[in-house]
Design an enzyme around this catalytic site. Structure first.
Site, short mmCIF file in Angstrom:
data_model
loop_
_atom_site.label_atom_id
_atom_site.label_comp_id
_atom_site.label_asym_id
_atom_site.label_seq_id
_atom_site.Cartn_x
_atom_site.Cartn_y
_atom_site.Cartn_z
N GLY A 140 36.26 -16.06 31.25
CA GLY A 140 35.33 -15.39 32.16
C GLY A 140 35.88 -15.49 33.57
N ARG A 141 35.87 -16.72 34.10
CA ARG A 141 36.24 -16.96 35.50
C ARG A 141 37.65 -16.40 35.84
NH1 ARG A 141 34.15 -21.46 38.24
NH2 ARG A 141 33.72 -22.34 36.17
N TYR A 199 27.46 -27.42 42.29
CA TYR A 199 28.63 -28.18 41.80
C TYR A 199 29.48 -28.76 42.94
CZ TYR A 199 27.68 -24.70 38.13
OH TYR A 199 27.09 -23.86 37.22
N CYS A 230 15.98 -22.06 53.42
CA CYS A 230 15.27 -23.22 53.94
C CYS A 230 15.63 -24.45 53.15
CB CYS A 230 13.78 -22.96 53.86
SG CYS A 230 13.32 -21.84 55.14
N1 LLP Z 1 32.91 -19.31 26.21
C1 LLP Z 1 31.83 -20.11 26.25
C2 LLP Z 1 31.17 -20.48 25.01
C3 LLP Z 1 31.34 -20.57 27.47
O1 LLP Z 1 30.29 -21.37 27.51
C4 LLP Z 1 32.00 -20.17 28.67
C5 LLP Z 1 31.49 -20.61 29.97
C6 LLP Z 1 33.12 -19.33 28.58
C7 LLP Z 1 33.55 -18.93 27.32
C8 LLP Z 1 33.87 -18.85 29.78
O2 LLP Z 1 34.42 -19.91 30.48
P1 LLP Z 1 35.37 -19.59 31.75
O3 LLP Z 1 36.59 -18.89 31.25
O4 LLP Z 1 34.61 -18.76 32.68
O5 LLP Z 1 35.68 -20.92 32.31
N2 LLP Z 1 28.31 -21.61 36.10
C9 LLP Z 1 29.51 -22.44 36.05
C10 LLP Z 1 30.36 -22.09 34.89
C11 LLP Z 1 29.65 -22.23 33.58
C12 LLP Z 1 30.52 -21.86 32.44
C13 LLP Z 1 29.70 -21.63 31.23
N3 LLP Z 1 30.44 -21.29 30.08
C14 LLP Z 1 30.28 -22.29 37.36
O6 LLP Z 1 29.83 -21.58 38.25
O7 LLP Z 1 31.32 -22.91 37.53
#
Ligand code: LLP
Length: 470
Positions: free
Chosen positions: A320-321, A362, A389
Site C-alpha cells: 500500500g504505502r 504514531y 484544538c
Molecule cells: N496487507 C495487509 C493485510 C495489511 O494489513 C496492510 C496494512 C497491507 C497489506 C499494506 O501494508 P503497507 O504496504 O502499506 O505497509 N495506518 C498505518 C498503517 C497501517 C497498515 C495497516 N495494514 C500508518 O499510517 O502507518
C-alpha cells in the site's frame, strides 16, 4: 539510498529527486518528493508540471496533490520486478486502505494490479472504479455477515481471518453461490519486525489471523466444506519495514504451511506475502527499493519451495504505502505564528491532525518545504502546528525552513499513504480536496467538504425543533 540533490543543502531544492535516466526512474519509495518535482523560474515548486501555489489559488488549501507519474511508476516497478525475478505466476495487489477513492483505484487498475479491500466500503469503491471481482481480495478481522454476503455476491476472493468468519461464511457460500467460494486463510506467522507497535501484525500477540496452533484444525475443517475452495495462504508482518529478512523468513514459514495443507487434501496454489515495504519520510530513512524488495521476496519463495519440494505457487504481494505514499504531498497555507521566548517558534497551518493523523498517532516525522520560496536560505527552526484544538496537533516539530509569513505555501512530503484514508472531521473541519496532476494538467479527484456536507447526515428529531408539541 535516497538520491536527493545534496549540492543544495541550503534550500528547498535538497529534497528534489535526481533523475538521471527518464526510462529508468528511481524507486519512488526512496524519494521524499514525487518524481516530477521541479523548481520553476518563479522559484516555485512544481509537481506533475503544475505550480503548487497556483493549485492552491485554484483549489484552496489544505490540498492533497497526487502525482500520477509517480504512482504509475511504483505500480510498474512492482509488476515488472516480479515478472523479472519470480519464476512462477505473480500478482501485485494494491492495499487500498492506503488511499481508496475512484481515481486512485482506476489508475492502479489500469496498471494491471489487483486490490486488497478490508471493508464493504472499500470493496464498493473498487467495484465502482471498474475493477473485476476476480482481482479483488477481501481482508478484515471482523467482517460482518452482510459484508460476507456482499463479497460472495460480487465473486471476489475472501481472506479468512478467524473461526467465526469461517463458520459464518460457510452457509452463506452454499446459499448464495453456485460455485465454491474462493478463500485464502490468514495466518499469524510469529515474525517480529522493527516498526511502530500499532502497525506490526505478524507477531504472535496480534489480533489478525489464525494462530499457528489452530492451523491443522482449520485445514481439516476447510477440507470438508464443499461450498468453499481454499486456494491459498496469507500473512502480513507489518508496515513501514526497512528490513528484508522478516519478509524472507515469512516466505519460508508460509511455504512450510502450504506443504502441510497438502496433507489435508488442500492443494493450494497461492501464497500471499502481504505488503509492508517502507518509504522515506526523512533523508535518514533508507528502505530497499521496490525492485530490491521484490527480488528478495521472490528468491526467498523460490528457495523455500525448492527446499520443501513444492511447485512454485502464484505469488501475491499487497503493498500500500510504497505504491502511493511518495506520490502525494499536502499543501497548506501558513497562518498565525507564536514565539515562546527561548523555547520555541510556532507557525500554524490551515490543517493538521484531521488531514494527517499520523504524527499524533504514531509520532511520525515529516519533511517540509515552502513551495513559493524554494531557494530561500534555511534560517529558521520552527514547529509547524495544526489548527485543531489539541496541543498535540503538531505536523512537524523543529522544521528547518526559510523565514515564513502568512500566505506562504507549506508543503508536507510523502502524504499519499494513510493520510486521506485516515482523515477525520475533528473540530468539524471539512476534509481537504485532492487533485491529480500530470503533464501540466490538474484534475479534481476529491471535492473539498463544505459546511453543508458536514451536516448532510445530521438529523434533528422533531421534538427538539418544537418541544411544546410533544
Ligand atoms: N496487507 C495487509 C493485510 C495489511 O494489513 C496492510 C496494512 C497491507 C497489506 C499494506 O501494508 P503497507 O504496504 O502499506 O505497509 N495506518 C498505518 C498503517 C497501517 C497498515 C495497516 N495494514 C500508518 O499510517 O502507518
Amino acid at each position: 539510498m535516497l538520491s536527493i540533490d545534496r549540492s543544495s543543502q541550503n534550500s528547498g531544492h535538497r529534497y528534489l529527486p535526481q533523475i538521471d535516466n527518464e526510462d529508468a526512474p528511481p524507486s519512488p519509495n526512496q524519494q521524499l518528493l514525487p518524481l516530477t518535482a521541479k523548481v520553476n523560474s518563479n522559484d516555485n515548486l512544481e509537481i506533475g508540471g503544475c505550480e503548487i501555489k497556483l493549485l492552491v489559488e485554484r483549489y484552496d488549501s489544505p490540498l492533497y496533490i497526487l502525482d500520477e507519474k509517480t504512482l504509475r511508476t511504483a505500480c510498474r516497478q512492482y509488476r515488472d520486478g516480479f515478472a523479472k525475478y519470480y519464476g512462477g505466476e505473480s500478482q501485485v495487489i494494491y492495499a487500498s486502505k492506503a488511499w481508496s477513492c475512484l481515481a486512485v483505484c482506476s489508475i492502479v487498475n489500469s496498471e494491471g494490479l489487483g486490490f486488497d479491500v478490508v471493508s464493504g466500503g472499500e470493496l464498493y469503491t473498487t467495484l465502482q472504479a471498474g475493477v473485476e471481482s476476480e482481482n479483488i481480495y477481501f481482508h478484515g478481522n471482523n467482517k460482518s455477515a452482510s459484508e460476507l454476503e456482499f463479497a460472495v455476491e460480487t465473486g471476489c476472493q475472501i481472506i479468512i481471518d478467524n473461526w467465526l468468519e469461517l463458520k459464518t461464511l460457510t452457509p452463506i457460500a452454499s446459499e448464495k453461490s453456485n460455485t465454491p467460494v474462493k478463500i485464502l486463510l490468514r495466518l499469524t506467522p510469529g515474525i517480529e519486525c522493527h516498526t511502530h507497535e500499532y502497525i506490526r501484525t505478524g507477531h504472535l500477540d496480534s489480533k489478525f489471523g489464525f494462530d499457528p496452533n489452530q492451523i491443522e484444525e482449520v485445514f481439516a475443517f476447510v477440507s470438508q466444506q464443499p461450498s468453499l475452495e481454499c486456494i491459498g495462504l496469507h500473512a502480513h508482518i507489518g508496515s513501514q519495514i526497512f528490513e528484508r529478512q522478516p519478509h524472507q523468513d515469512l516466505a519460508d514459514v508460509l511455504v512450510q504451511w502450504l506443504k502441510k495443507a497438502q496433507g489435508y487434501g488442500l492443494p493450494m496454489t497461492i501464497l500471499n506475502v502481504g505488503g509492508g515495504l517502507g518509504i522515506c519520510y526523512t533523508e535518514s530513512d533508507d528502505p530497499p527499493s521496490i525492485t530490491e524488495w521484490v527480488k528478495a521476496v521472490s528468491e526467498a519463495v523460490e528457495t523455500a519451495c525448492d527446499r520443501h519440494q513444492l511447485p512454485l505457487p502464484k505469488l501475491i504481494a499487497e503493498p500500500g504505502r510504497s505504491l502511493i505514499g511518495s506520490a502525494c504531498v499536502t499543501a497548506y497555507t501558513v497562518g498565525s505564528s507564536k514565539e515562546v521566548p527561548e523555547i520555541r517558534q510556532y507557525i500554524t497551518v490551515d490543517g493538521g491532525m484531521s488531514d494527517n493523523p499520523r504524527p499524533i498517532t504514531y509520532q511520525s516525522v515529516y519533511r517540509t518545504v515552502i513551495a513559493n520560496k524554494m531557494s530561500a536560505p534555511l534560517t529558521e527552526t520552527v514547529t509547524v502546528a495544526g489548527k485543531h484544538c489539541e496541543s498535540g496537533d503538531v505536523v512537524i516539530k523543529d522544521a528547518t525552513l526559510p523565514k515564513t509569513e502568512p500566505g506562504d505555501i507549506l508543503v508536507v512530503m510523502a502524504t499519499g499513504a494513510y493520510n486521506y484514508s485516515m482523515a477525520s472531521n475533528y473540530n468539524r473541519i471539512g476534509r481537504p480536496a485532492a487533485v491529480l496532476v500530470n503533464k501540466g494538467e490538474a484534475n479534481l479527484i476529491i471535492e473539498r467538504e463544505t459546511y453543508q456536507n458536514l451536516l448532510e447526515r445530521d438529523r434533528l428529531p422533531e421534538r427538539l425543533i418544537n418541544p411544546t408539541s410533544h
